[in-house]
Design a protein around this motif. Structure first.
Motif, PDB file in Angstrom:
ATOM      1  N   ILE A  61      -6.363   2.050  -7.536  1.00 45.85           N
ATOM      2  CA  ILE A  61      -5.475   0.945  -7.145  1.00 45.85           C
ATOM      3  C   ILE A  61      -6.306  -0.322  -6.910  1.00 45.85           C
ATOM      4  CG2 ILE A  61      -3.898   0.071  -5.361  1.00 45.85           C
ATOM      5  CD1 ILE A  61      -3.028   2.988  -4.905  1.00 45.85           C
ATOM      6  N   ALA A  62      -7.411  -0.187  -6.138  1.00 45.56           N
ATOM      7  CA  ALA A  62      -8.243  -1.364  -5.832  1.00 45.56           C
ATOM      8  C   ALA A  62      -8.772  -1.985  -7.129  1.00 45.56           C
ATOM      9  CB  ALA A  62      -9.397  -0.966  -4.914  1.00 45.56           C
ATOM     10  N   LEU A  63      -9.238  -1.111  -8.037  1.00 45.92           N
ATOM     11  CA  LEU A  63      -9.797  -1.595  -9.302  1.00 45.92           C
ATOM     12  C   LEU A  63      -8.729  -2.319 -10.128  1.00 45.92           C
ATOM     13  CD1 LEU A  63     -12.479  -1.031 -11.209  1.00 45.92           C
ATOM     14  CD2 LEU A  63     -10.820   0.345 -12.440  1.00 45.92           C
ATOM     15  N   GLN A  64      -7.542  -1.698 -10.226  1.00 44.38           N
ATOM     16  CA  GLN A  64      -6.499  -2.302 -11.074  1.00 44.38           C
ATOM     17  C   GLN A  64      -5.963  -3.599 -10.457  1.00 44.38           C
ATOM     18  OE1 GLN A  64      -6.258  -1.407 -14.025  1.00 44.38           O
ATOM     19  NE2 GLN A  64      -7.058   0.664 -14.006  1.00 44.38           N
ATOM     20  N   LEU A  65      -5.870  -3.651  -9.112  1.00 42.16           N
ATOM     21  CA  LEU A  65      -5.399  -4.900  -8.478  1.00 42.16           C
ATOM     22  C   LEU A  65      -6.426  -6.013  -8.711  1.00 42.16           C
ATOM     23  CD1 LEU A  65      -4.000  -3.730  -4.987  1.00 42.16           C
ATOM     24  CD2 LEU A  65      -2.680  -4.487  -6.963  1.00 42.16           C
ATOM     25  N   ALA A  66      -7.720  -5.664  -8.552  1.00 45.54           N
ATOM     26  CA  ALA A  66      -8.761  -6.689  -8.716  1.00 45.54           C
ATOM     27  C   ALA A  66      -8.819  -7.167 -10.166  1.00 45.54           C
ATOM     28  CB  ALA A  66     -10.112  -6.137  -8.273  1.00 45.54           C
ATOM     29  N   THR A  67      -8.787  -6.216 -11.116  1.00 49.00           N
ATOM     30  CA  THR A  67      -8.888  -6.653 -12.523  1.00 49.00           C
ATOM     31  C   THR A  67      -7.637  -7.450 -12.907  1.00 49.00           C
ATOM     32  OG1 THR A  67      -8.140  -4.470 -13.238  1.00 49.00           O
ATOM     33  CG2 THR A  67     -10.474  -4.877 -13.397  1.00 49.00           C
ATOM     34  N   TRP A  68      -6.470  -7.045 -12.384  1.00 46.40           N
ATOM     35  CA  TRP A  68      -5.238  -7.803 -12.671  1.00 46.40           C
ATOM     36  C   TRP A  68      -5.423  -9.260 -12.225  1.00 46.40           C
ATOM     37  CZ3 TRP A  68      -1.606 -10.775 -10.124  1.00 46.40           C
ATOM     38  CH2 TRP A  68      -0.412 -11.024 -10.807  1.00 46.40           C
ATOM     39  N   GLY A  69      -5.901  -9.440 -10.978  1.00 46.49           N
ATOM     40  CA  GLY A  69      -6.055 -10.792 -10.427  1.00 46.49           C
ATOM     41  C   GLY A  69      -7.019 -11.631 -11.251  1.00 46.49           C
ATOM     42  N   VAL A  70      -8.184 -11.049 -11.599  1.00 45.57           N
ATOM     43  CA  VAL A  70      -9.189 -11.848 -12.319  1.00 45.57           C
ATOM     44  C   VAL A  70      -8.750 -12.083 -13.771  1.00 45.57           C
ATOM     45  CG1 VAL A  70     -11.622 -12.045 -12.948  1.00 45.57           C
ATOM     46  CG2 VAL A  70     -11.001 -10.942 -10.812  1.00 45.57           C
TER      47      VAL A  70
END
Ligand code: HEM
Length: 229
Positions: free
Chosen positions: A126-135
């Motif tokens: 979840i953390a990885l996908q939220l961060a990559t989504w944002g960037v």
């Protein structure tokens, strides 16, 4: 309350749609950009034309942004749970992550602590996908609309940043798909009609099941019967 005495409700329908629209967008964004990175994929230009692929990339980018925005209305509970769970990383997750790799090769290591709604690995996903989504969204927006608004030397950095996030997100999603389809195929039912088998939930998310019993959402007796049958 159990569904058909054998299944427990895990994900709301709105969250299931949000997940699949996000997954389709992610892979379409990846696919439509692939010829820019790999010569072996240049054939996609011959089949569809470069302009069509660029337009398709932009179309799926808009959907990729709108999907969670609409999800704030249609899948609020699931989105809120993802945000709140990702902040709950604790020592149990560390023990889980140390023992978990053996599960990848079909073993069932002893001593894995009971897991809540999401386990330590899912929280990392979840953390990885939220961060990559944002960037991806931020750098993509600057590449699309930034000309004349930000300095070109800064804008040029958005290309490697965008590419790096696409690569990291893709690697993460391949691991996620392996875990869902091969290592834990019972989990996929939750992303179909929103329910999972009680024995799967009890084995993989025991603390969540304990909470449902404590909150009176499942009776101890019906849980026992579901686990027996
Ligand atoms: C064939 C493709 C996919 C399958 C079969 C799949 C399957 C699943 C399943 C079964 C869950 C629920 C897990 C649970 O209830 O504990 C889930 C959750 C999730 N999926 Fe996927 N998924 C796929 C593609 C993707 C893609 C491409 C992304 C992101 C780019 C993604 C991001 C997530 C996230 C963030 C969650 C919540 C946390 C987690 O369970 O790791 N999924 N997925």
């Amino acid at each position: 309350m159990l569904v058909n005495k054998k299944y427990v409700k895990r994900h709301a329908k709105g969250f299931v749609y949000l997940h699949w629209i996000n997954a389709v967008c992610f892979f379409m964004l990846f696919l439509t950009a692939l010829p820019l990175y790999a010569d072996s994929c240049k054939g996609l230009y011959d089949i569809f034309g470069a302009k069509t692929l660029q337009n398709a990339h932009r179309f799926f980018a808009v959907l990729f942004v709108l999907n969670p925005v609409i999800g704030l209305i249609t899948a609020r509970e699931g989105i809120w749970r993802m945000f709140s769970e990702v902040l709950k990383f604790n020592s149990k997750d560390i023990t889980f992550l140390v023992k978990f790799p053996l599960e990848l090769i079909g073993k069932h290591p002893a001593g894995i602590p009971k897991q809540g709604f999401y386990n330590g690995g899912e929280r990392m996903n979840i953390a990885l996908q939220l961060a990559t989504w944002g960037v991806l969204v931020g750098s993509g927006a600057l590449l699309w609309f930034g000309e004349g608004i930000i300095d070109n030397s800064i804008r040029a950095w958005m290309i490697p940043l965008h590419s790096l996030c696409a690569g990291i997100g893709f690697a993460g999603s391949i691991g996620h798909i392996y875990l869902a389809l091969i290592a834990n195929p019972d989990s996929v039912h939750g992303m179909q009609d929103g329910t999972v088998k009680v024995d799967y939930a009890n084995a993989h998310h025991g603390e969540w099941m304990d909470d449902l019993v404590k909150e009176g959402k499942i009776k101890q007796q019906e849980l026992k019967e579901a686990l027996k049958g």
